[in-house]
Scaffold this active site. Structure first.
Site, mmCIF file in Angstrom:
data_model
loop_
_atom_site.group_PDB
_atom_site.id
_atom_site.type_symbol
_atom_site.label_atom_id
_atom_site.label_comp_id
_atom_site.label_asym_id
_atom_site.label_seq_id
_atom_site.Cartn_x
_atom_site.Cartn_y
_atom_site.Cartn_z
ATOM 1 N N ARG A 16 0.797 -1.289 -0.096
ATOM 2 C CA ARG A 16 -0.078 0.027 0.249
ATOM 3 C C ARG A 16 0.678 1.321 -0.020
ATOM 4 N NH1 ARG A 16 -0.745 4.503 2.507
ATOM 5 N NH2 ARG A 16 -0.165 3.585 4.734
ATOM 6 N N ASP A 17 1.617 1.759 1.168
ATOM 7 C CA ASP A 17 2.059 2.724 1.180
ATOM 8 C C ASP A 17 3.370 2.727 0.243
ATOM 9 O OD1 ASP A 17 3.536 5.075 2.068
ATOM 10 O OD2 ASP A 17 3.042 4.674 4.348
ATOM 11 N N HIS A 207 5.469 4.901 12.465
ATOM 12 C CA HIS A 207 5.426 4.698 11.059
ATOM 13 C C HIS A 207 6.446 5.864 10.431
ATOM 14 C CE1 HIS A 207 2.918 4.251 7.253
ATOM 15 N NE2 HIS A 207 3.397 5.338 7.042
ATOM 16 N N HIS A 209 9.229 7.404 7.776
ATOM 17 C CA HIS A 209 9.670 7.316 6.381
ATOM 18 C C HIS A 209 10.992 7.549 6.702
ATOM 19 C CE1 HIS A 209 6.131 6.707 3.690
ATOM 20 N NE2 HIS A 209 5.437 7.309 4.968
ATOM 21 N N CYS A 240 4.537 8.946 -0.014
ATOM 22 C CA CYS A 240 3.229 9.295 -0.195
ATOM 23 C C CYS A 240 2.996 10.351 -1.097
ATOM 24 C CB CYS A 240 2.932 10.298 1.146
ATOM 25 S SG CYS A 240 1.320 10.937 1.231
HETATM 26 P P1 HMG Z 1 -12.495 14.708 -2.141
HETATM 27 O O1 HMG Z 1 -11.476 14.996 -3.086
HETATM 28 O O2 HMG Z 1 -12.335 15.366 -0.951
HETATM 29 O O3 HMG Z 1 -14.072 14.798 -2.529
HETATM 30 O O4 HMG Z 1 -12.317 13.089 -1.926
HETATM 31 P P2 HMG Z 1 -15.199 13.886 -2.606
HETATM 32 O O5 HMG Z 1 -15.544 13.276 -1.524
HETATM 33 O O6 HMG Z 1 -16.398 15.009 -3.026
HETATM 34 O O7 HMG Z 1 -14.988 13.153 -4.013
HETATM 35 C C1 HMG Z 1 -14.408 13.453 -4.996
HETATM 36 C C2 HMG Z 1 -14.452 12.222 -5.938
HETATM 37 O O8 HMG Z 1 -13.669 11.123 -5.530
HETATM 38 C C3 HMG Z 1 -15.784 11.677 -6.467
HETATM 39 O O9 HMG Z 1 -15.864 11.163 -7.773
HETATM 40 C C4 HMG Z 1 -15.977 10.441 -5.454
HETATM 41 O O10 HMG Z 1 -16.829 9.529 -6.064
HETATM 42 C C5 HMG Z 1 -14.465 9.999 -5.299
HETATM 43 P P3 HMG Z 1 -15.887 12.082 -9.047
HETATM 44 O O11 HMG Z 1 -17.490 12.571 -8.890
HETATM 45 O O12 HMG Z 1 -14.918 13.198 -9.044
HETATM 46 O O13 HMG Z 1 -15.803 10.987 -10.108
HETATM 47 N N1 HMG Z 1 -14.428 9.260 -4.084
HETATM 48 C C6 HMG Z 1 -13.877 7.961 -3.947
HETATM 49 N N2 HMG Z 1 -13.614 7.119 -4.812
HETATM 50 C C7 HMG Z 1 -12.992 6.093 -4.455
HETATM 51 N N3 HMG Z 1 -13.130 5.629 -3.108
HETATM 52 C C8 HMG Z 1 -13.208 6.482 -2.170
HETATM 53 C C9 HMG Z 1 -13.752 7.869 -2.572
HETATM 54 N N4 HMG Z 1 -14.294 8.848 -1.878
HETATM 55 C C10 HMG Z 1 -14.526 9.739 -2.998
HETATM 56 N N5 HMG Z 1 -13.263 6.145 -0.914
HETATM 57 C C11 HMG Z 1 -10.696 11.545 -0.720
HETATM 58 C C12 HMG Z 1 -11.611 12.770 -0.757
HETATM 59 C C13 HMG Z 1 -10.045 11.302 0.623
HETATM 60 C C14 HMG Z 1 -11.447 10.470 -1.122
HETATM 61 C C15 HMG Z 1 -9.313 11.838 -1.753
HETATM 62 O O14 HMG Z 1 -9.096 13.265 -1.490
HETATM 63 C C16 HMG Z 1 -8.568 11.124 -2.072
HETATM 64 O O15 HMG Z 1 -8.674 9.950 -2.276
HETATM 65 N N6 HMG Z 1 -7.300 11.437 -1.401
HETATM 66 C C17 HMG Z 1 -6.092 10.323 -1.573
HETATM 67 C C18 HMG Z 1 -5.711 10.155 -0.237
HETATM 68 C C19 HMG Z 1 -4.405 8.922 -0.189
HETATM 69 O O16 HMG Z 1 -4.732 8.019 -0.612
HETATM 70 N N7 HMG Z 1 -3.343 9.471 0.203
HETATM 71 C C20 HMG Z 1 -2.268 8.491 0.094
HETATM 72 C C21 HMG Z 1 -2.265 7.562 1.346
HETATM 73 S S1 HMG Z 1 -2.330 8.394 2.984
HETATM 74 C C22 HMG Z 1 -0.488 8.197 3.274
HETATM 75 O O17 HMG Z 1 0.201 7.727 2.826
HETATM 76 C C23 HMG Z 1 -0.061 8.803 4.887
HETATM 77 C C24 HMG Z 1 0.374 7.314 5.681
HETATM 78 O O18 HMG Z 1 0.992 6.523 5.150
HETATM 79 C C25 HMG Z 1 0.731 7.713 7.076
HETATM 80 C C26 HMG Z 1 1.879 8.712 6.923
HETATM 81 O O19 HMG Z 1 2.968 8.188 6.345
HETATM 82 O O20 HMG Z 1 1.820 9.856 7.365
HETATM 83 C C27 HMG Z 1 -1.094 6.639 5.983
HETATM 84 MG MG MG Z 2 3.171 6.484 5.126
#
Ligand code: HMG
Ligand code: MG
Length: 304
Positions: A16-17, A207, A209, A240
């Site tokens: 995933r990450d 966690h 990086h 990320c």
């Molecule tokens: P949003 O942009 O705020 O808006 O989404 P929304 O809720 O109005 O949705 C926009 C569009 O996304 C819509 O589709 C929704 O249907 C779709 P459109 O109408 O444009 O075709 N949507 C989804 N599609 C699939 N699955 C869903 C979903 N929800 C909405 N669950 C959202 C908010 C959070 C979904 C978006 O901003 C997003 O996906 N962001 C990406 C976040 C991400 O994956 N980041 C990387 C992982 S986090 C990380 O790596 C950190 C971590 O490792 C810890 C660390 O290292 O610190 C965990």
């Molecule tokens: Mg991470």
């Protein structure tokens, strides 16, 4: 004085990450990676993310991954779920556990999930309610616990404050993310001191990086404070997409070797993980970001 745990649990982040921040990898290669890691003794593998495919195309095939992996008894395959839509999608393919995620800093929260910290916590309420009804455990990630790429330093008090909010929502464990890998042991220690005032030690995970090469010493710092769950990524894959320039998690191989040297049990076979790392690195044409993996590779070539 150190207070090492007798056993460390690894939460494996590579699929995933790791792969969320590498060029697109075929679904079959992801499945093979997860199946190989499942044979190593790991008990927690984060297998994908149900997030917007427009934002993170690398995770768009997570449903197919969950549908086709060979699930091994004793391994929990978790999914990252930002909202109830993601939760429902994860449940449709029988994810055993989910993770919600927010940030200790507003800038990263906005960039990563398009909302404020307080809005993110609101979004999690329906996820937590449904998970409780379904008997699904929820992990909470907190990003930017040291520095934020947009807002600068994060105070330990702020980290403790938001970590406690996630904990009070019902997360069984809070994983503290040094998302951009700028932390050093003294700052990690101060941050953990603040969090351990409000959350029991056994429910805190780290966690880290490795952008600045500090992740392993930071893991060691956490171990000296009795933390027993470490997130790591096979071959140190990833980063990320919303933390520009950040490199992958600390390599699983490096954490396993460290634990071996400290006499800490992990139950995970270093060779099996290393081999899985070589295979996925060959697939993405990248060298393992792990000194232990590289050393083992050199040793293997020499003994041939
Ligand atoms: P949003 O942009 O705020 O808006 O989404 P929304 O809720 O109005 O949705 C926009 C569009 O996304 C819509 O589709 C929704 O249907 C779709 P459109 O109408 O444009 O075709 N949507 C989804 N599609 C699939 N699955 C869903 C979903 N929800 C909405 N669950 C959202 C908010 C959070 C979904 C978006 O901003 C997003 O996906 N962001 C990406 C976040 C991400 O994956 N980041 C990387 C992982 S986090 C990380 O790596 C950190 C971590 O490792 C810890 C660390 O290292 O610190 C965990
Ligand atoms: Mg991470």
């Amino acid at each position: 004085m150190s207070d090492y745990p007798s056993r460390v649990y690894i939460a494996e982040m590579g699929a995933r990450d790791g792969l969320q921040n590498e060029p697109l990898v075929g679904t079959q290669a992801k499945i093979s990676l997860i199946n190989a890691l499942s044979q190593s003794g790991l008990t927690h593998i984060e297998a994908g993310a149900f997030v917007s495919p427009k934002r993170v195309p690398q995770m768009a095939d997570s449903a197919r991954v969950f549908q086709h992996i060979e699930r091994k008894t004793g391994v929990t395959y978790s999914a990252l779920t930002p909202n109830i839509q993601g939760y429902n999608d994860a449940m449709a393919v029988n994810a055993e556990q989910v993770s919600i995620f927010t940030s200790a800093s507003e800038g990263f929260c906005q960039s990563n999930i398009h909302c404020s910290i307080s809005e993110s916590l609101e979004r999690f309420i329906p996820v937590m309610e449904q998970a409780k009804l379904d008997g699904i455990k929820v992990r909470g990630y907190l990003s930017c616990v040291i520095d934020c790429p947009y807002d600068g330093a994060t105070s330990p008090q702020q980290v403790a404050h938001i970590a406690k909010k996630l904990f009070d929502l019902g997360c069984y464990e809070i994983s503290l993310g040094d998302t951009i890998g700028t932390g050093t042991p003294i700052r990690i220690g101060r941050m953990l001191d603040a969090v351990l005032n409000v959350i029991p030690r056994h429910q805190v995970a780290v966690h880290f990086h490795n952008t600045w090469g500090q992740a392993l010493v930071n893991v060691h710092q956490a171990l000296t404070m009795g933390i027993s769950t470490v997130d790591s990524s096979v071959a140190g894959l990833g980063g990320c997409p919303y933390a520009p320039g950040a490199s992958g998690n600390v390599a699983t191989e490096d954490v396993l070797y460290l634990c071996q040297g400290l006499g800490i049990e992990t139950g995970v076979d270093l060779e099996v993980v290393t081999k899985a790392g070589w295979d996925i690195c060959r697939e993405i044409n990248k060298a393992p970001q792990s000194n232990v993996s590289l050393a083992l590779s050199a040793q293997t070539k020499k003994s041939r």
